[in-house]
Design an enzyme around this catalytic site. Structure first.
Site, PDB file in Angstrom:
ATOM      1  N   ARG A 122       0.865  -1.183   0.000  1.00 44.62           N
ATOM      2  CA  ARG A 122       0.000   0.000   0.000  1.00 44.62           C
ATOM      3  C   ARG A 122       0.900   1.231   0.000  1.00 44.62           C
ATOM      4  NH1 ARG A 122      -3.547  -2.725  -1.499  1.00 44.62           N
ATOM      5  NH2 ARG A 122      -5.648  -2.999  -0.608  1.00 44.62           N
ATOM      6  N   GLU A 156      -3.316   7.800  -4.222  1.00 39.19           N
ATOM      7  CA  GLU A 156      -3.758   7.097  -5.425  1.00 39.19           C
ATOM      8  C   GLU A 156      -5.063   7.710  -5.894  1.00 39.19           C
ATOM      9  OE1 GLU A 156      -3.925   2.834  -5.304  1.00 39.19           O
ATOM     10  OE2 GLU A 156      -1.871   2.692  -4.579  1.00 39.19           O
ATOM     11  N   HIS A 197      -1.463   0.562  -9.713  1.00 38.61           N
ATOM     12  CA  HIS A 197      -2.073  -0.417  -8.803  1.00 38.61           C
ATOM     13  C   HIS A 197      -2.702  -1.586  -9.581  1.00 38.61           C
ATOM     14  CE1 HIS A 197      -3.945  -0.844  -4.524  1.00 38.61           C
ATOM     15  NE2 HIS A 197      -3.748  -2.034  -5.089  1.00 38.61           N
TER      16      HIS A 197
END
Ligand code: NAP
Ligand code: GLV
Length: 337
Positions: A250, A279, A298
Site C-alpha cells: 500500500r 492514489e 495499482h
C-alpha cells in the site's frame, strides 16, 4: 442509477449497493438473490456516487472496491446494513472497528490474488533491476544507435539479497519465485516462518538489519497503524545506495516525500511502485520526473482470471452475510463473538 428490471422483480429481495460497475458475469452469483444498485465504472473522487449514497438507508449489503472509504460517516447512513464485502484482500479502506461495533461482518478476498500479485512484484523487480522502461524509451526515441557495451547497465539478481517485509501469502509467493533467480532471502515478520527458513533458506531479521543487507527490498505488509510510514527517511538511509525498493503493498507504507529525496539524491538506486500515496498519483507528481522510479497504476491483481475470482469470492462473502452465515473470508471475525 436505475436497478435493472430483472433485479427488481423480487421486491422482497435485499438491496445490495455495488460501488462500481463490473463485468456482469463477475456478479453472476448474485443473480436472483438480491436487488442490485450498481454505481458507475469509475468515480473521480473516492467514495460512493451520490445516487448510491442516497439509497444507503435501504441497503442490506454493500459491495466495495478498495477506493471506497467505509467509515462511521457512511455506516451512519446505512442502519440496515448486514454485510460489507470488499473486493480486495487489503481492508485499510474499511474501519473494521466501526463495522464490528455495529455487528457488521466485513468480507475480503485473500488467496485468489496471491500468485498474480507475486508475479507483478517480480515483474517490477526485473524491470527496475534491468532498467527496462529507460531502455525501451530510448529505443523508441531513436537513441539505439549502436550496441553499447556500457549502456543501460543494470543489477544482477543471482547472488543478490532480497529482503521481504511481511512474509504472508504474497511475501511467501515472492520468496518461492525469487529462489529460481538465485536470490538470497531475508525477511521480517512479527512471527517467524520456520518452514520457509527450512525450505527456502530464508533468514528472519529485524527490519533495520534487513534494510542494511538487502539489494532489493519488497514490501508485502498490510497498511495498519503500525506499518504506515514504515519506510521513511531513516529506513531509506539505512538501505544500500545501490538498493532497489519495491512496493506492491500500500502506498502509505512508504513516505513519498522521503522516497523522492532518496531517489533524487542517491540514498538508494531505484524504486518500483505498484501502489502510491496518494492514489491515483497525480500526473504532475515529482516522482514521475525520475528515471529511476517505475510507477504502475495499482495493477498487482489485474489479470482476467484473478479479478474474476476476486469478484466471485466477494459475492460469496456478500451472500453469506445476507444469509446470516459466517463469511468464507471475514476480516473482522471478532464480530461473531
Ligand atoms: P497476508 O497473508 O495477511 O500477509 C501480510 C503479512 O504481513 C502477514 O503475514 C504479517 O505477518 C505481516 N505483517 C503485518 N504487520 C507487520 C509488521 N508490522 N511488520 C512486519 N510484518 C507484518 O496478506 P497478503 O495476502 O500477503 O497481502 C498483503 C498486502 O498486500 C495486503 O494487505 C494488501 O495491502 C497488499 N496487496 C496489494 C495488491 C496490489 O494490487 N498491489 C494486491 C494484493 C494485496 P506477521 O503477522 O507475522 O507479522
Ligand atoms: C489489492 O490491492 C488488494 O488489496 O486486493
Amino acid at each position: 442509477m436505475p436497478e435493472t428490471p430483472e433485479k427488481t422483480a423480487g421486491a422482497l429481495l435485499p438491496l445490495v449497493i455495488v460501488s462500481h460497475a463490473l463485468p456482469a458475469e463477475w456478479l453472476g452469483l448474485l443473480d436472483g438473490r438480491c436487488r442490485l444498485l450498481v454505481g458507475p465504472e469509475t468515480t473521480v473522487t473516492s467514495g460512493l456516487a451520490p445516487a448510491l449514497q442516497a439509497r444507503l438507508g435501504e441497503a442490506e449489503g454493500l459491495f466495495t472496491l478498495l477506493t471506497v472509504p467505509v467509515n462511521d460517516a457512511l455506516l451512519d447512513q446505512a442502519p440496515r446494513l448486514r454485510v460489507v464485502s470488499n473486493m480486495a484482500v487489503g481492508v485499510d479502506n474499511v474501519d473494521l472497528a466501526a463495522c464490528t461495533r455495529r455487528g457488521i461482518p466485513v468480507g475480503h478476498t485473500p488467496g485468489v490474488l496471491t500468485e498474480a500479485t507475486a508475479d507483478l512484484a517480480l515483474a517490477l523487480l526485473l524491470a527496475v533491476a534491468r532498467r527496462l522502461p529507460e531502455a525501451s524509451r530510448d529505443a523508441r526515441l531513436g537513441r539505439w544507435t549502436t550496441w553499447r557495451p556500457a549502456g543501460w547497465l543494470g543489477a544482477d539478481l543471482a547472488g543478490a539479497t532480497l529482503g521481504i517485509v511481511g512474509m504472508g501469502k504474497i511475501g511467501t509467493a515472492v520468496a518461492e519465485r525469487a529462489g529460481v533467480f538465485g536470490l538470497r532471502l531475508v525477511y521480517t515478520s512479527r512471527q517467524s516462518r520456520p518452514e520457509l527458513e527450512e525450505t527456502l533458506g530464508a533468514v528472519r531479521l529485524p527490519l533495520p538489519e534487513l534494510l542494511h543487507q538487502s539489494d532489493f527490498v519488497t514490501l508485502h505488509v498490510p497498511l495498519t497503524a503500525e506499518t504506515r510510514g514504515l519506510i521513511g527517511e531513516a529506513a531509506l538511509r539505512t538501505m544500500k545506495r545501490t538498493a532497489v525498493l519495491l512496493n506492491t503493498a500500500r502506498g502509505p507504507v512508504v513516505d513519498s516525500g522521503a522516497l523522492y529525496r532518496a531517489l533524487r539524491e542517491g540514498w538508494i538506486a531505484a524504486a518500483g511502485l505498484d501502489v502510491t500515496d496518494p492514489e491515483p498519483l497525480p500526473a504532475d507528481h515529482p516522482l514521475y520526473t525520475l528515471d529511476n522510479c517505475l510507477i504502475l497504476p495499482h495493477i498487482g491483481s489485474a489479470t482476467h482470471n484473478t479479478r474474476r475470482r476476486m469478484a466471485e469470492l466477494a459475492c460469496q462473502n456478500l451472500l453469506a452475510g445476507l444469509a446470516g452465515r459466517p463469511l468464507p473470508h471475514c476480516a473482522n471475525p471478532q464480530v461473531l463473538t
